[in-house]
Design a protein around this motif. Sequence first.
Motif, PDB file in Angstrom:
ATOM      1  N   UNK A 424       0.846  -1.192   0.000  1.00 47.95           N
ATOM      2  CA  UNK A 424       0.000   0.000   0.000  1.00 47.95           C
ATOM      3  C   UNK A 424       0.884   1.246   0.000  1.00 47.95           C
ATOM      4  N   UNK A 425       0.392   2.291  -0.629  1.00 52.51           N
ATOM      5  CA  UNK A 425       1.005   3.603  -0.475  1.00 52.51           C
ATOM      6  C   UNK A 425      -0.110   4.624  -0.325  1.00 52.51           C
ATOM      7  N   UNK A 426       0.196   5.879  -0.473  1.00 52.82           N
ATOM      8  CA  UNK A 426      -0.796   6.912  -0.228  1.00 52.82           C
ATOM      9  C   UNK A 426      -2.023   6.822  -1.108  1.00 52.82           C
ATOM     10  N   UNK A 427      -1.878   6.279  -2.310  1.00 54.30           N
ATOM     11  CA  UNK A 427      -3.017   6.207  -3.223  1.00 54.30           C
ATOM     12  C   UNK A 427      -3.656   4.821  -3.277  1.00 54.30           C
ATOM     13  N   UNK A 428      -3.059   3.859  -2.546  1.00 55.70           N
ATOM     14  CA  UNK A 428      -3.728   2.563  -2.505  1.00 55.70           C
ATOM     15  C   UNK A 428      -2.830   1.391  -2.808  1.00 55.70           C
ATOM     16  N   UNK A 429      -3.368   0.427  -3.568  1.00 57.32           N
ATOM     17  CA  UNK A 429      -2.732  -0.854  -3.841  1.00 57.32           C
ATOM     18  C   UNK A 429      -1.599  -0.688  -4.861  1.00 57.32           C
ATOM     19  N   UNK A 430      -0.478  -1.367  -4.603  1.00 59.44           N
ATOM     20  CA  UNK A 430       0.602  -1.495  -5.580  1.00 59.44           C
ATOM     21  C   UNK A 430       0.978  -2.971  -5.645  1.00 59.44           C
ATOM     22  N   UNK A 431       0.778  -3.587  -6.791  1.00 58.91           N
ATOM     23  CA  UNK A 431       1.055  -5.010  -6.902  1.00 58.91           C
ATOM     24  C   UNK A 431       2.559  -5.261  -7.074  1.00 58.91           C
ATOM     25  N   UNK A 432       2.993  -6.428  -6.622  1.00 57.00           N
ATOM     26  CA  UNK A 432       4.401  -6.813  -6.705  1.00 57.00           C
ATOM     27  C   UNK A 432       4.650  -7.660  -7.946  1.00 57.00           C
ATOM     28  N   UNK A 433       5.917  -7.996  -8.161  1.00 55.72           N
ATOM     29  CA  UNK A 433       6.258  -8.860  -9.288  1.00 55.72           C
ATOM     30  C   UNK A 433       5.604 -10.239  -9.142  1.00 55.72           C
ATOM     31  N   UNK A 434       5.484 -10.727  -7.913  1.00 57.40           N
ATOM     32  CA  UNK A 434       4.873 -12.043  -7.717  1.00 57.40           C
ATOM     33  C   UNK A 434       3.429 -12.058  -8.183  1.00 57.40           C
ATOM     34  N   UNK A 435       2.746 -10.924  -8.059  1.00 53.34           N
ATOM     35  CA  UNK A 435       1.354 -10.828  -8.494  1.00 53.34           C
ATOM     36  C   UNK A 435       1.205 -11.106  -9.994  1.00 53.34           C
ATOM     37  N   UNK A 436       2.272 -10.878 -10.747  1.00 52.12           N
ATOM     38  CA  UNK A 436       2.193 -11.113 -12.188  1.00 52.12           C
ATOM     39  C   UNK A 436       1.968 -12.584 -12.517  1.00 52.12           C
ATOM     40  N   UNK A 437       2.348 -13.487 -11.609  1.00 55.79           N
ATOM     41  CA  UNK A 437       2.153 -14.925 -11.853  1.00 55.79           C
ATOM     42  C   UNK A 437       1.167 -15.556 -10.876  1.00 55.79           C
ATOM     43  N   UNK A 438       1.046 -14.959  -9.679  1.00 59.04           N
ATOM     44  CA  UNK A 438       0.067 -15.450  -8.716  1.00 59.04           C
ATOM     45  C   UNK A 438      -1.068 -14.445  -8.623  1.00 59.04           C
ATOM     46  N   UNK A 439      -2.087 -14.668  -9.439  1.00 61.61           N
ATOM     47  CA  UNK A 439      -3.235 -13.761  -9.503  1.00 61.61           C
ATOM     48  C   UNK A 439      -4.463 -14.552  -9.900  1.00 61.61           C
ATOM     49  N   UNK A 440      -5.604 -13.915  -9.908  1.00 61.56           N
ATOM     50  CA  UNK A 440      -6.847 -14.632 -10.207  1.00 61.56           C
ATOM     51  C   UNK A 440      -7.152 -14.698 -11.696  1.00 61.56           C
ATOM     52  N   UNK A 441      -6.203 -14.288 -12.537  1.00 57.39           N
ATOM     53  CA  UNK A 441      -6.268 -14.685 -13.944  1.00 57.39           C
ATOM     54  C   UNK A 441      -5.719 -16.102 -14.088  1.00 57.39           C
ATOM     55  N   UNK A 442      -4.609 -16.370 -13.421  1.00 60.04           N
ATOM     56  CA  UNK A 442      -3.980 -17.688 -13.511  1.00 60.04           C
ATOM     57  C   UNK A 442      -4.607 -18.711 -12.551  1.00 60.04           C
ATOM     58  N   UNK A 443      -5.102 -18.254 -11.415  1.00 62.95           N
ATOM     59  CA  UNK A 443      -5.866 -19.097 -10.493  1.00 62.95           C
ATOM     60  C   UNK A 443      -7.278 -18.507 -10.438  1.00 62.95           C
ATOM     61  N   UNK A 444      -8.127 -18.842 -11.409  1.00 66.73           N
ATOM     62  CA  UNK A 444      -9.371 -18.095 -11.606  1.00 66.73           C
ATOM     63  C   UNK A 444     -10.501 -18.484 -10.653  1.00 66.73           C
TER      64      UNK A 444
END
Length: 546
Positions: A424-444
């Motif tokens: 998180x930062x002042x404006x909200x969510x910031x995804x990490x590099x891991x999110x590029x492979x562990x996300x709900x597109x790949x685990x739907x």
Amino acid sequence: MASHVHRRSLLKLAGAGAFATVAAPALSACGDGSGGDVGNAGKNLAPWPTYTPFAGPRPDSPGDESGVQPLYLNYPQQVVRSVNDTVGDGSEVTAMVITYGAPPKPVETNRLWQAINKALNVNLKVVVVPDAEYGQKMTTLMASGDDLPDIIMFSQLALPRSHEFIQARCADISALVGGDAIGDYPNLANIPTRAWQAMGRIDGRIFGVPLERPAPGNSLFVNRTALGQAGVPVDWDTEGFLTGLKQVTAGRRWGIAGSKPLFGGLGAITFHAGSLGAPNAWRLDGGKFVSTFTTPEFEEALGVMRRLAEAGAYHPDSLSISSTDLQTFWHNGTVVSTTDGFGSVKLATLTKIDDRFEFDLGRPYGPNPTPWRGSGYFGHAAFKKAGTDRIKLLLRICDYLSAPFGTAEYELANYGIEGVHFTRDGSGIRTTDLYKVENTDNLPVKFIAVAPAVLYLPGYPNAARAVHEWEKAVLPKAVADPGLGLRSATQTSKGAELQRIVGDSISAIVFGRKPASAWRDTVVQWRQAGGDRVAEELATEHAAAK
């Protein structure tokens, strides 16, 4: 046991890997079409779940009744819990869903999957089936006598006798979710009534939980940077649209990608038909259903697409490569526009674009547009028949995964673990590099259940504003499909064939393999193959639903 072994065994359960040796028999579990009546005319209709909206965080700009989504430019400073009771019982739960992403990492090394299993208190085994294979897998699953996954995701793809299959082998959940009973599952009660209605009843009963989607239908995604550099305005007429896409087509860059029908629908032509005033699938005329295919506006839309093809504005591989590859061309700027479902307005899309250009949506170009509203749902999750306690457990899983924006459960289901998949930062969510492979597109898991959508694109406030402005400009004029949620036995049994007749003809005419006049013959073929019968059945259902 390794996760890839789980996946293989589950695919066997779903009938995968046996296509070369198992012929598809009649659906013995649901009859040969002479069995249960899946229509709703003359039936005692189960009440729709009582809608109880979640009082979530205040948006930066509100939504409205036309379908404009509430806009959030910043993530809530604090989230609340919407699920306080234990969800699962530690048992194994299998789910078969479609995927448009890469295969997920095995559960043993997938921290997102592990966290979801822990939160749900189950051993969730997800069978992910690529979109290009889903129809075949589902047909084989329905034709087999094998045990079923606990949760089966049905998309809007026309599958022969799918409603009969659901009626025969899936759980009727009307008593558990109909009317005020939905109060036991508050997050499911937050799903708008329009999504349940779009899913529809079978034999008057409720057989699943809808996957809600925003109001817009297939939309034109555009590279606003390239269009702006070519002097193409935000608002355009038909000739301006054609000229604009011709202007940006040069060298190894094309104006538009994809004209083949998208999975489960008509694809690109829906944007053009809506731009030119064609009715959304059907027009109700004195109680009769008139197909959009028979209208001059739809035929005019075909002509616009053909002019684009003749000008060389389509990517030359539009008909021969996968939709995934065409999407890659859009993300990397090889093509300047593409048609896609509105669900692709999401963080994953913008991450793939990676600031190469300014993201936007193209507005309808005709003088009297009737933009086609989407169905309001992507599909639904049905449950294998089981005892009441087991079905309640599956509903609790769906309730958790449907938790709305502004809750801790939504955060996990959409972004993962703080400090691992996002910060998180002042404006909200910031995804990490891991999110590029562990996300709900790949685990739907989002195709098991999903929260009602809001417009929040973390890190991309300008894109979010552009989409919100587009919604305000387009949705007040948008029209719905009057046949949505109505049952047609002919559509169920012959929908795939009817879709093929139309889709093949559109592609052939657009790319010059047939003359434009061939469309009239296509309409005759479609009507004789079952189109007229579908219209009659929809009219009967519509009259009974009043």
